[in-house]
Design a protein around this motif. Structure first.
Motif, PDB file in Angstrom:
ATOM      1  N   CYS A 665       0.770  -1.193   0.038  1.00  0.00           N
ATOM      2  CA  CYS A 665       0.021   0.001   0.026  1.00  0.00           C
ATOM      3  C   CYS A 665       0.811   1.341   0.115  1.00  0.00           C
ATOM      4  O   CYS A 665       0.446   2.180  -0.879  1.00  0.00           O
ATOM      5  CB  CYS A 665      -0.822   0.024   1.483  1.00  0.00           C
ATOM      6  SG  CYS A 665      -2.138   1.193   1.163  1.00  0.00           S
ATOM      7  N   ARG A 666       1.765   1.250   1.004  1.00  0.00           N
ATOM      8  CA  ARG A 666       2.893   2.443   0.862  1.00  0.00           C
ATOM      9  C   ARG A 666       3.675   2.378  -0.288  1.00  0.00           C
ATOM     10  O   ARG A 666       3.995   3.862  -0.681  1.00  0.00           O
ATOM     11  CB  ARG A 666       3.623   2.532   2.198  1.00  0.00           C
ATOM     12  CG  ARG A 666       4.311   3.707   2.465  1.00  0.00           C
ATOM     13  CD  ARG A 666       5.234   3.743   3.930  1.00  0.00           C
ATOM     14  NE  ARG A 666       3.764   3.896   4.693  1.00  0.00           N
ATOM     15  CZ  ARG A 666       3.167   5.075   5.062  1.00  0.00           C
ATOM     16  NH1 ARG A 666       3.633   6.144   4.292  1.00  0.00           N
ATOM     17  NH2 ARG A 666       2.391   5.119   5.969  1.00  0.00           N
ATOM     18  N   ALA A 667       4.108   1.477  -0.724  1.00  0.00           N
ATOM     19  CA  ALA A 667       5.021   1.224  -1.891  1.00  0.00           C
ATOM     20  C   ALA A 667       4.174   1.863  -3.111  1.00  0.00           C
ATOM     21  O   ALA A 667       4.965   2.394  -3.928  1.00  0.00           O
ATOM     22  CB  ALA A 667       5.356  -0.157  -2.041  1.00  0.00           C
ATOM     23  N   VAL A 668       3.062   1.555  -3.163  1.00  0.00           N
ATOM     24  CA  VAL A 668       2.281   2.013  -4.354  1.00  0.00           C
ATOM     25  C   VAL A 668       2.402   3.567  -4.271  1.00  0.00           C
ATOM     26  O   VAL A 668       2.506   4.276  -5.425  1.00  0.00           O
ATOM     27  CB  VAL A 668       0.956   1.437  -4.553  1.00  0.00           C
ATOM     28  CG1 VAL A 668       0.170   2.195  -5.406  1.00  0.00           C
ATOM     29  CG2 VAL A 668       1.046   0.150  -4.815  1.00  0.00           C
ATOM     30  N   VAL A 669       2.176   4.082  -3.221  1.00  0.00           N
ATOM     31  CA  VAL A 669       2.151   5.447  -3.158  1.00  0.00           C
ATOM     32  C   VAL A 669       3.371   6.156  -3.490  1.00  0.00           C
ATOM     33  O   VAL A 669       3.775   7.210  -4.127  1.00  0.00           O
ATOM     34  CB  VAL A 669       1.354   5.805  -1.683  1.00  0.00           C
ATOM     35  CG1 VAL A 669       1.699   7.437  -1.327  1.00  0.00           C
ATOM     36  CG2 VAL A 669      -0.065   5.498  -1.307  1.00  0.00           C
ATOM     37  N   ASP A 670       4.433   5.696  -2.598  1.00  0.00           N
ATOM     38  CA  ASP A 670       5.902   5.986  -2.800  1.00  0.00           C
ATOM     39  C   ASP A 670       6.160   6.133  -4.562  1.00  0.00           C
ATOM     40  O   ASP A 670       6.970   6.900  -5.067  1.00  0.00           O
ATOM     41  CB  ASP A 670       6.748   5.180  -2.052  1.00  0.00           C
ATOM     42  CG  ASP A 670       6.524   5.500  -0.554  1.00  0.00           C
ATOM     43  OD1 ASP A 670       6.166   6.540  -0.349  1.00  0.00           O
ATOM     44  OD2 ASP A 670       6.948   4.614   0.227  1.00  0.00           O
ATOM     45  N   ALA A 671       5.894   4.982  -5.244  1.00  0.00           N
ATOM     46  CA  ALA A 671       6.232   4.852  -6.546  1.00  0.00           C
ATOM     47  C   ALA A 671       5.609   5.810  -7.420  1.00  0.00           C
ATOM     48  O   ALA A 671       6.190   6.143  -8.328  1.00  0.00           O
ATOM     49  CB  ALA A 671       5.752   3.447  -7.114  1.00  0.00           C
ATOM     50  N   LEU A 672       4.172   6.286  -7.154  1.00  0.00           N
ATOM     51  CA  LEU A 672       3.644   7.220  -7.757  1.00  0.00           C
ATOM     52  C   LEU A 672       3.712   8.960  -7.546  1.00  0.00           C
ATOM     53  O   LEU A 672       3.597   9.650  -8.275  1.00  0.00           O
ATOM     54  CB  LEU A 672       2.135   6.927  -7.830  1.00  0.00           C
ATOM     55  CG  LEU A 672       1.605   5.471  -8.373  1.00  0.00           C
ATOM     56  CD1 LEU A 672       0.157   5.359  -8.254  1.00  0.00           C
ATOM     57  CD2 LEU A 672       2.225   5.349  -9.987  1.00  0.00           C
ATOM     58  N   LEU A 673       4.248   8.909  -6.234  1.00  0.00           N
ATOM     59  CA  LEU A 673       3.940  10.345  -5.643  1.00  0.00           C
ATOM     60  C   LEU A 673       5.470  10.934  -4.942  1.00  0.00           C
ATOM     61  O   LEU A 673       5.982   9.756  -4.253  1.00  0.00           O
ATOM     62  CB  LEU A 673       2.962  10.494  -4.846  1.00  0.00           C
ATOM     63  CG  LEU A 673       1.416  10.373  -5.415  1.00  0.00           C
ATOM     64  CD1 LEU A 673       0.458  10.503  -4.224  1.00  0.00           C
ATOM     65  CD2 LEU A 673       1.042  11.395  -6.490  1.00  0.00           C
TER      66      LEU A 673
END
Length: 819
Positions: A665-673
């Motif tokens: 969940c956090r990895a997806v946010v870090d990858a996009l933002l």
């Protein structure tokens, strides 16, 4: 030798045929005398041959002969002006050119060509006349020949370095000003010689020998000199000192950079670093910015300067910049505490609120801070620092910190103009620091409110495995109103909710809290997703009207919720059914068990409170292990303008690479933002589960009163199989009451269902369209006590409507079983 040879014999400014040749041996003794030399100097060959060259010159020039001979050996030749002594004792000014003359047998001699200056073509104006014209001029003036060697210069040129005029003769620009960019200056001279075009206002910035630590600026102009036939014979140029004007331009440019670069964010540490970056290297070689702890927390510091005491003043390093890497290990790192000892200059600046400057630091004095945990301390001499300025950071009469500027030994000390410039730069930065401090306080308050209104801990349930990530917005746009929730529903179902309130700051956070509370209230009614959004839309529009704004007026006072977005999803773990509806919100993504990603084709309803067509829901069946990814639109956006398709493709790629739910969940946010995105973002990921067949039991019952006893016995046997005999009595009562009501007041088939999850759920489905109401019967009433007993003996109960009719349900806790 040609005219372009640096030390060639021929010179364009005099005719070799008219020159008088003289041969010299390597020691400067005349070995050959010509008739031209006899006519020019009135010595017969018998008197000249065998004499030293120095004997033929006046005393002043005779002293130069050893240097000229040595220069001829090193450079291969020399050209300049000399004053010879004729045989009759009269002086005569000559242009002399000395060059090597190799002999066939390998020996070496010097050939000296003499030409009387008064007879040289193109040079009829004597040096005396030039000196009279330019003696009082503050402008440096010089003449060079076609080989760019000095022929004449005025006394004013000496102020720019290079020695007196007599010493310049025959030398080139690089010989007298080795510290300046001679190549660039001589390129201008050659351009003038070749083209005849004058160069006016050429600015040269550099260091001269007379002031090696001080950067100087000079304005040069070049004009070609020609003989009576139009042939170039040299270059006349002037030099004007523009250093003060140059420094004034630099100061204005530095102030302009400070206005553009400092305060681009509302982050305190970043603002402090911007101040350091602007000041070095433009003003200083090393800059530190230290702020009070209370300022970094956003608190309001005490007005005025700091009170003077005997205790060290503690600040925190917020920014520094060094033009050389060798200082980085000797300074306190950003974020570390800086404690200035009592009585030190920075301590006094903080106490008095006044700036301080020292042109020459004692190299043996250690820096002014107390010992640090890392032990990084050194003397100013070890750091190579020799001049310092300390300027307190003050805004609205309050001291916020201090900025310290240092220069190293390679630069001139700070002067009063530098201090005024530093004060101007720090004053501009102080306003930005104070704005960032106040914003930090407000943002922290809004963030605390936002986080307090978001779920502190998602409720435990067996329908989905869930993880959530909230990332606040960048400081320039402020904290937003994005939110998420997970709400347990009857029948082991859950509602997944993600929403977004327009605007930023405390108002948006408060409106988000109101909207989330309203959604939880509507969810308790067990309504379908589209009906939840419809009621929510009515609530927002009604609130806007009560505040004096018409629906559709986004951003009006008191209507913060108008224009909000919401996605409402209901998932049933019994059969994997999923229903959802959206109000101005992007559709969720679904990660299938095989890892592929699809986006739900969800009709987009209007944002809440703005009016529009009714909301539509979609229903789909999700395989166990599928992952729902609900998110706000900020996850797809990289800037204010964004493309949905491009954002979806980036999200698809990030979800396909995701691993375990909690970390992904956090990895997806870090990858996009970035760490501080343009808009705040919520991502809620839910991996679906299914209840096993051993957890659900259902029976179809005919609409016959005699079936009530069979239903009680059937339920009791099921509880025994589940090991829940302690709940048999209460369950029999609940089944009896709910089935009896269905038979009495409803029509069609009746279905009884028991679900064992974290609670024991009992559901009775009938075809009726009316919901039962809890009554409080009087002592004389013969009926009406059934639901009252159900409400008192169970954890909760309620009614929900389905396409086939309605379901009356009741739950009993499995964690509080009777002993």
């Amino acid at each position: 030798m040609g005219a372009d040879d640096e030390y060639g014999v021929a010179r364009q400014r005099f005719d070799v045929a008219d020159a008088a040749p003289v041969l010299l041996d390597p020691q400067g003794v005349v070995t050959g005398w010509t008739s031209g030399a006899r006519r020019l100097l009135a010595y017969p060959a018998s008197e000249a041959v065998g004499r030293k060259l120095a004997d033929l010159l006046i005393a002043e020039d005779a002293q130069r002969v050893p240097d000229l001979v040595e220069r001829c050996r090193g450079d291969g030749g020399w050209t300049g002006l000399l004053t010879a002594r004729r045989g009759d004792g009269q002086p005569v000014k000559v242009v002399a050119r000395i060059a090597s003359a190799e002999e066939a047998h390998g020996g070496s001699r010097w050939l000296m060509l003499l030409s009387e200056l008064a007879d040289a073509p193109g040079w009829d104006m004597s040096r005396t006349v030039l000196e009279q014209l330019t003696a009082g001029a503050p402008v440096g003036i010089a003449i060079v020949d076609t080989d760019l060697r000095f022929v004449w210069s005025n006394a004013a040129l000496e102020q720019f370095g290079g020695g007196p005029a007599a010493r310049r003769l025959g030398l080139r620009f690089a010989d007298v000003q080795p510290g300046m960019d001679a190549q660039a200056v001589e390129a201008q001279m050659r351009h003038v010689l070749e083209t005849g075009e004058a160069v006016i206002g050429y600015e040269h910035v550099g260091h001269v020998r007379s002031a090696p630590l001080r950067e100087t600026a000079h304005m040069l102009s070049f004009t070609r000199l020609e003989d009576d036939r139009g042939h170039p014979i040299g270059v006349y140029y002037t030099v004007v000192d523009m250093t003060e004007r140059h420094r004034a331009r630099q100061r204005l440019a530095l102030l302009d950079r400070a206005g553009q670069s400092i305060g681009r964010s509302l982050d305190l540490t970043r603002t402090a670093q911007e101040l350091a970056d602007v000041a070095a290297p433009g003003l200083a070689d090393f800059v530190t910015v230290d702020l009070l702890e209370s300022v970094l927390r956003g608190a309001e510091p005490a007005p005025g300067p700091l009170a003077e005491s005997q205790e060290p003043v503690e600040l925190r390093r917020a920014g520094y910049r060094s033009v050389q890497d060798d200082l980085t290990e000797a300074v306190i790192a950003i974020g570390e505490v800086v404690a200035f000892r009592a009585g030190t200059p920075p301590f006094r600046c903080l106490a008095t609120g006044r700036s301080w400057r020292e042109e020459r630091l004692d190299p043996l004095i250690r820096d002014w801070t107390t010992d640090t945990p890392s032990g990084r301390r050194a003397t100013f001499g070890e750091l190579g620092l020799h001049s310092v300025m300390a300027v307190p950071i003050r805004s609205r009469g309050t001291t916020l910190g201090i900025t310290t500027f240092y220069r190293r030994h390679q630069r001139e000390p700070f002067d009063a103009e530098d201090l005024r410039l530093a004060e101007d730069v720090v004053a501009r930065a102080a306003v930005c620091v104070d704005n960032a401090r106040r914003y930090t306080r407000e943002r922290d308050a809004a963030l605390v409110l936002q986080r307090s209104l978001l779920p502190h801990r998602l409720p435990e349930q067996d329908a989905v495995e869930v993880a959530a990530c909230y990332r606040p917005a960048d400081e320039l746009t402020g904290l937003g109103g994005d939110w998420y929730d997970l709400i347990p529903l009857s029948g082991a179902r859950v509602a997944l909710v993600v929403g977004e309130v327009p605007g930023h700051g405390i108002d948006a956070a408060a409106a988000m809290g109101q909207l989330r509370t309203a959604v939880r209230t509507l969810a308790a009614l067990d309504l379908p997703p589209e009906e939840v959004l419809a009621h929510l839309d009515d609530l927002v529009a009604r609130s806007a009207r009560e505040e004096g704004a018409e629906p559709g007026t986004v951003g009006a006072a008191g209507t913060q919720c108008v224009g909000s977005a919401c996605l409402y999803v209901v998932y049933d773990p019994v059969d994997g059914g999923c229903a959802m509806a959206a109000a101005g919100h992007p559709a969720p993504a679904v990660v299938l068990p095989d890892g592929s990603v699809v986006f739900v084709d969800l009709p987009q309803g209007p944002p809440l409170g703005v009016g529009g067509p009714p909301f539509e829901a979609v229903e789909l069946s999700l395989a166990e292990g599928s992952t729902l990814a609900l998110h706000t639109d900020g996850l797809l956006a990289r800037s204010e303008t964004w493309a949905v398709d491009a954002g979806r493709e980036r999200l698809r790629g990030a979800l396909e690479r995701a691993g375990p739910l909690e970390s992904s969940c956090r990895a997806v946010v870090d990858a996009l933002l970035p760490a501080r995105p343009y808009d705040d973002v919520v991502l809620l990921m839910a991996r679906t589960k299914r209840l096993g067949t051993e957890q659900v039991a259902a029976w179809e019952l005919p609409s016959d009163p005699a079936v009530v006893a069979d239903a009680r016995r059937t339920a009791t046997r099921q509880l025994a199989r589940w090991g829940l005999d302690e709940l048999a009595f209460t369950t029999e009562l609940v089944v009896s009451e709910l089935v009896t009501n269905a038979i009495r007041y409803a029509t069609g088939t009746i279905r009884l269902r028991l679900i064992r999850e974290r609670a024991l759920m009992c559901e009775v489905l009938d075809g009726g369209a009316t919901a039962p109401h809890l009554r409080h019967p009087r002592t004389t009433d013969e009926g009406g006590r059934g639901l009252l007993l159900v409400s008192q003996l169970t954890q909760r109960w309620g009614t929900r409507f389905v396409p086939e009719g309605k379901i009356i349900w009741a739950e009993q806790s499995l964690t509080d079983l009777p002993g």
